[in-house]
Design a protein around this motif. Structure first.
Motif, PDB file in Angstrom:
ATOM      1  N   LYS A 141      99.813  72.754  57.301  1.00 31.86           N
ATOM      2  CA  LYS A 141      98.443  72.303  57.544  1.00 31.86           C
ATOM      3  C   LYS A 141      98.385  71.221  58.617  1.00 31.86           C
ATOM      4  N   LYS A 142      99.409  70.373  58.638  1.00 28.21           N
ATOM      5  CA  LYS A 142      99.378  69.247  59.570  1.00 28.21           C
ATOM      6  C   LYS A 142      99.836  69.632  60.968  1.00 28.21           C
ATOM      7  N   TYR A 143     100.897  70.444  61.059  1.00 28.15           N
ATOM      8  CA  TYR A 143     101.505  70.718  62.365  1.00 28.15           C
ATOM      9  C   TYR A 143     101.276  72.157  62.859  1.00 28.15           C
ATOM     10  N   GLY A 144     100.772  73.028  61.995  1.00 26.37           N
ATOM     11  CA  GLY A 144     100.594  74.413  62.430  1.00 26.37           C
ATOM     12  C   GLY A 144      99.250  74.992  62.048  1.00 26.37           C
ATOM     13  N   LYS A 145      98.228  74.168  62.026  1.00 24.97           N
ATOM     14  CA  LYS A 145      96.908  74.627  61.598  1.00 24.97           C
ATOM     15  C   LYS A 145      96.374  75.684  62.566  1.00 24.97           C
ATOM     16  N   ASN A 146      96.007  76.838  62.021  1.00 25.78           N
ATOM     17  CA  ASN A 146      95.405  77.972  62.738  1.00 25.78           C
ATOM     18  C   ASN A 146      96.364  78.692  63.696  1.00 25.78           C
ATOM     19  N   HIS A 147      97.579  78.181  63.878  1.00 25.59           N
ATOM     20  CA  HIS A 147      98.479  78.864  64.811  1.00 25.59           C
ATOM     21  C   HIS A 147      99.935  78.884  64.348  1.00 25.59           C
ATOM     22  N   GLY A 148     100.297  78.160  63.333  1.00 26.63           N
ATOM     23  CA  GLY A 148     101.678  78.142  62.854  1.00 26.63           C
ATOM     24  C   GLY A 148     102.513  77.093  63.565  1.00 26.63           C
ATOM     25  N   ILE A 149     103.661  76.821  62.987  1.00 27.49           N
ATOM     26  CA  ILE A 149     104.549  75.821  63.578  1.00 27.49           C
ATOM     27  C   ILE A 149     105.297  76.436  64.766  1.00 27.49           C
ATOM     28  N   ASN A 150     105.914  75.593  65.569  1.00 30.61           N
ATOM     29  CA  ASN A 150     106.601  76.108  66.767  1.00 30.61           C
ATOM     30  C   ASN A 150     107.825  76.931  66.370  1.00 30.61           C
ATOM     31  N   ILE A 151     108.238  77.796  67.287  1.00 31.91           N
ATOM     32  CA  ILE A 151     109.287  78.781  66.988  1.00 31.91           C
ATOM     33  C   ILE A 151     110.619  78.111  66.665  1.00 31.91           C
ATOM     34  N   LYS A 152     110.912  77.017  67.341  1.00 34.17           N
ATOM     35  CA  LYS A 152     112.183  76.344  67.098  1.00 34.17           C
ATOM     36  C   LYS A 152     112.259  75.821  65.670  1.00 34.17           C
ATOM     37  N   ALA A 153     111.202  75.173  65.218  1.00 25.61           N
ATOM     38  CA  ALA A 153     111.163  74.691  63.834  1.00 25.61           C
ATOM     39  C   ALA A 153     111.153  75.859  62.858  1.00 25.61           C
ATOM     40  N   LEU A 154     110.460  76.942  63.227  1.00 27.48           N
ATOM     41  CA  LEU A 154     110.397  78.118  62.359  1.00 27.48           C
ATOM     42  C   LEU A 154     111.781  78.713  62.130  1.00 27.48           C
ATOM     43  N   MET A 155     112.565  78.823  63.184  1.00 28.01           N
ATOM     44  CA  MET A 155     113.919  79.365  63.047  1.00 28.01           C
ATOM     45  C   MET A 155     114.806  78.446  62.210  1.00 28.01           C
ATOM     46  N   SER A 156     114.677  77.141  62.404  1.00 31.31           N
ATOM     47  CA  SER A 156     115.489  76.189  61.648  1.00 31.31           C
ATOM     48  C   SER A 156     115.131  76.226  60.161  1.00 31.31           C
ATOM     49  N   TYR A 157     113.840  76.225  59.866  1.00 30.67           N
ATOM     50  CA  TYR A 157     113.399  76.259  58.463  1.00 30.67           C
ATOM     51  C   TYR A 157     113.793  77.582  57.796  1.00 30.67           C
ATOM     52  N   SER A 158     113.673  78.688  58.515  1.00 24.75           N
ATOM     53  CA  SER A 158     114.020  79.995  57.940  1.00 24.75           C
ATOM     54  C   SER A 158     115.500  80.052  57.603  1.00 24.75           C
ATOM     55  N   ARG A 159     116.330  79.546  58.484  1.00 27.85           N
ATOM     56  CA  ARG A 159     117.769  79.539  58.244  1.00 27.85           C
ATOM     57  C   ARG A 159     118.121  78.692  57.019  1.00 27.85           C
ATOM     58  N   GLN A 160     117.548  77.499  56.916  1.00 23.86           N
ATOM     59  CA  GLN A 160     117.837  76.625  55.771  1.00 23.86           C
ATOM     60  C   GLN A 160     117.371  77.245  54.458  1.00 23.86           C
ATOM     61  N   LEU A 161     116.225  77.908  54.476  1.00 25.53           N
ATOM     62  CA  LEU A 161     115.738  78.573  53.264  1.00 25.53           C
ATOM     63  C   LEU A 161     116.668  79.707  52.853  1.00 25.53           C
ATOM     64  N   LEU A 162     117.147  80.456  53.803  1.00 20.71           N
ATOM     65  CA  LEU A 162     118.064  81.561  53.499  1.00 20.71           C
ATOM     66  C   LEU A 162     119.420  81.050  53.004  1.00 20.71           C
ATOM     67  N   LEU A 163     119.861  79.908  53.509  1.00 25.47           N
ATOM     68  CA  LEU A 163     121.105  79.311  52.992  1.00 25.47           C
ATOM     69  C   LEU A 163     120.969  78.937  51.520  1.00 25.47           C
ATOM     70  N   ALA A 164     119.822  78.425  51.146  1.00 27.81           N
ATOM     71  CA  ALA A 164     119.579  78.088  49.735  1.00 27.81           C
ATOM     72  C   ALA A 164     119.591  79.354  48.876  1.00 27.81           C
ATOM     73  N   LEU A 165     118.982  80.429  49.376  1.00 26.87           N
ATOM     74  CA  LEU A 165     118.976  81.696  48.626  1.00 26.87           C
ATOM     75  C   LEU A 165     120.375  82.283  48.504  1.00 26.87           C
ATOM     76  N   ARG A 166     121.197  82.100  49.518  1.00 26.19           N
ATOM     77  CA  ARG A 166     122.571  82.605  49.448  1.00 26.19           C
ATOM     78  C   ARG A 166     123.371  81.881  48.369  1.00 26.19           C
ATOM     79  N   LEU A 167     123.161  80.567  48.233  1.00 24.94           N
ATOM     80  CA  LEU A 167     123.833  79.822  47.169  1.00 24.94           C
ATOM     81  C   LEU A 167     123.378  80.301  45.796  1.00 24.94           C
ATOM     82  N   LEU A 168     122.077  80.529  45.634  1.00 27.73           N
ATOM     83  CA  LEU A 168     121.562  80.989  44.342  1.00 27.73           C
ATOM     84  C   LEU A 168     122.106  82.374  43.986  1.00 27.73           C
ATOM     85  N   LYS A 169     122.201  83.259  44.975  1.00 30.38           N
ATOM     86  CA  LYS A 169     122.738  84.592  44.690  1.00 30.38           C
ATOM     87  C   LYS A 169     124.216  84.506  44.305  1.00 30.38           C
TER      88      LYS A 169
END
Length: 578
Positions: A342-370
């Motif tokens: 809401k703060k940094y990506g309102k109506n257009h989403g966050i920038n691609i660099k942050a998006l790739m970093s956040y996606s990778r970190q989220l997937l690392l957490a899922l890999r640990l859980l699996k």
């Protein structure tokens, strides 16, 4: 003729005489009978009382004798013990004692008492009314005088309390009567306990109680023993007050949020260097308590598997009980991912660099859980936190988490917008439900829009088919809840409201056309992009397509997600620039 007329008149006169005699006899009989009847009734009923012939002088003498008796009662009560005076407090003699002891009040009310004494003397002169009117009128006069005396005593007490606070007690001589002294003593003790209490007359006809002085709020004092129920609201949530100290160590600084299971607060640790921590205060409910114990076991397992805190799951420190609530002590982070969008990506989403970093970190957490065999089962932006610098993302809230071999089909697992199709259909699920939810979260970070917005499970299935096409018959047949959404021909049954009647109706849909273009929606959020950014968006579209396969057996795994070009190329690019 004359003789016959004379005989007739004589016979008539004799008849009249006989009739008069008969009438007199009947009257005498009736009078005798009535006298007998009267005497018979009179013998049954008592005679009326004779009126008293008391003179005015006798009444005055009686009055003087009553006054002397009252004075003797006063003297006797002065020398008597306090317990006996309390026992006679509500008797007529004690009331008379109160009147006589207060000389000033008695003088002011002397006129009234004279009128009452006249009434009393009148009742005394009428013995037949001794036990009826005299008592009732005398009680009314006593009640009226008591009210008047009580008000005067309260007014005097108020005045004496105001004057005594500013003057020396040794210079002020208490000339009040014993009754005033006792009343002042009792009320002065009350004022020492609470100076702000309003003095009211509970016997007054007017409502003198101040409604504003009472409150429904329960004041919390850590030094006193309070009931645990006072700390909970109607739903069993802990009532949070900023500044409260939990476990004699953690001071609440702010409220982070409230969920189905618990409240979460940010607190400062007074022992360990004043560091900030997050405390999850579980609802005072047996089911929530048992569920939270499972969450603690999972958090401990994650902590043991990730001692160096590398795999982006929130750290668990400790747990304890506080006023009947189970509390989980967790790592404190700055804000959740929804707030970031809401703060940094309102109506257009966050920038691609942050998006790739956040996606990778989220997937690392899922890999640990699996690896640990844990299904989070509630991945969404609200349950993902970032640090103050916004460069680290961590998965939190494991209240719905469970082991992969310990799950049953339930149609309402996971928040609806992030719910996988196998959950809605009742197909046995595993780690694929977390992959689906992660795809919905990544899309929301990229576009600031929710990927699937169905208002029910049935409409969610329609949203899936608008993007991915029709479900296969093989997948539908495996579903425990398939009959709610599909018929025997594998045609979708859409539940919708009729436009005219407003009633719910079922529409059978044999053909469903794809009407969404994922790449178009991604490009719409990233306008004026460079060539390398467009390539990244195409890679993201491919990754999301594979993460949102309707059949979970065909869905991409978390390890393959981390090897996808959308994630991997960014890592190679960073390595080459160093």
């Amino acid at each position: 003729m004359a003789d016959s007329y004379n005989r007739h008149s004589q016979s008539k006169s004799t008849r009249y005489q006989h009739n008069e005699k008969d009438i007199m006899k009947s009257k005498s009989r009736r009078s005798k009978y009535s006298e007998q009847k009267y005497h018979h009734v009179e013998a049954k009923t008592p005679p009326l009382p004779t009126r008293s012939t008391s003179t005015l002088e006798e009444l005055l003498q009686k009055r003087e004798s009553l006054k002397k008796e009252l004075k003797n009662i006063v003297k006797h009560s002065d020398t008597g013990s306090t317990k006996e005076s309390k026992k006679r407090r509500h008797s007529k003699e004690d009331y008379a004692y109160e009147i006589i002891s207060n000389k000033k009040t008695y003088k002011e009310n002397e006129a009234k008492s004279n009128t009452y004494s006249k009434r009393k003397s009148f009742h005394e002169s009428s013995p037949e009314l001794d036990h009826t009117q005299a008592d009732s009128e005398d009680e009314e006069s006593i009640i009226e005088l008591r009210r008047h005396l009580r008000k005067q005593l309260i007014e005097k007490f108020k005045g004496s309390h105001d004057t005594s606070s500013g003057s020396n007690e040794s210079n002020n001589k208490d000339t009040s009567s014993p009754v005033e002294k006792s009343v002042k003593q009792v009320k002065s003790d009350d004022t020492h306990q609470n100076h702000n209490k309003q003095i009211t007359d509970m016997f007054s006809e007017k409502d003198e109680f101040d409604s504003k002085s009472t409150t429904n709020n329960v004041t919390q004092n850590n030094n006193e023993a309070n009931l645990t129920d006072n700390w909970d609201d109607a739903d069993g949530y802990y009532k949070i007050c900023i500044g409260d100290v939990i476990n004699n160590r953690y001071t609440i600084k702010s409220i982070l949020g409230q969920g189905v299971f618990a409240n979460v607060v940010r607190a400062q640790d007074s022992i360990d260097g004043n560091d900030y921590v997050a405390i999850k205060i579980v609802r005072n409910n047996e089911l929530m308590y048992k569920t939270s114990l499972k969450e603690i076991a999972i958090l401990k397992e994650i902590r043991e598997a990730d001692p160096n805190n590398k795999y982006h799951c929130v750290q668990f420190y400790d747990h304890f009980m506080h006023k009947g609530h189970l509390c989980l002590l967790l790592e404190s982070l700055h804000m959740d991912l929804r707030a970031v969008i809401k703060k940094y990506g309102k109506n257009h989403g966050i920038n691609i660099k942050a998006l790739m970093s956040y996606s990778r970190q989220l997937l690392l957490a899922l890999r640990l859980l699996k690896k640990l065999g844990i299904i989070h089962a509630d991945i969404k932006p609200d349950n993902i936190l970032v640090n103050e610098r916004k460069n680290v993302l961590k998965l939190c809230d494991f209240g719905s988490a469970a082991k992969s071999d310990d799950n049953e089909p339930t149609p309402y697992l996971v928040s609806r917008f992030y719910r996988a199709p196998e959950i809605i259909l009742g197909v046995p699920y595993k780690h694929g439900v977390d992959i689906w939810s992660a795809a919905c979260t990544i899309f929301e970070m990229a576009t600031a829009k929710i990927m699937f917005t169905g208002s029910s499970n049935n409409k969610m299935l329609k949203c899936f088919m608008d993007l991915k096409g029709k479900f296969s018959s093989k997948l539908v047949k495996r579903g425990k809840f398939k009959d709610q959404h599909f018929n025997y021909n594998n045609n979708f049954l859409l539940h919708k409201k009729d436009e005219f009647t407003g009633r719910e109706k079922v529409v059978e849909m044999s053909n469903i056309n794809i009407n969404r273009d994922l790449l178009y929606e991604l490009k719409k959020s990233y306008k004026n992009t460079f060539a390398n950014e467009e390539r990244k968006l195409a890679q993201l579209k491919d990754l999301l397509d594979k993460m949102t396969m309707l059949d979970s057996s065909q869905r991409i795994s978390v390890s393959d997600c981390l090897k996808h070009p959308f994630i991997l190329e960014e890592l190679q690019k960073n390595a080459s620039t160093k």
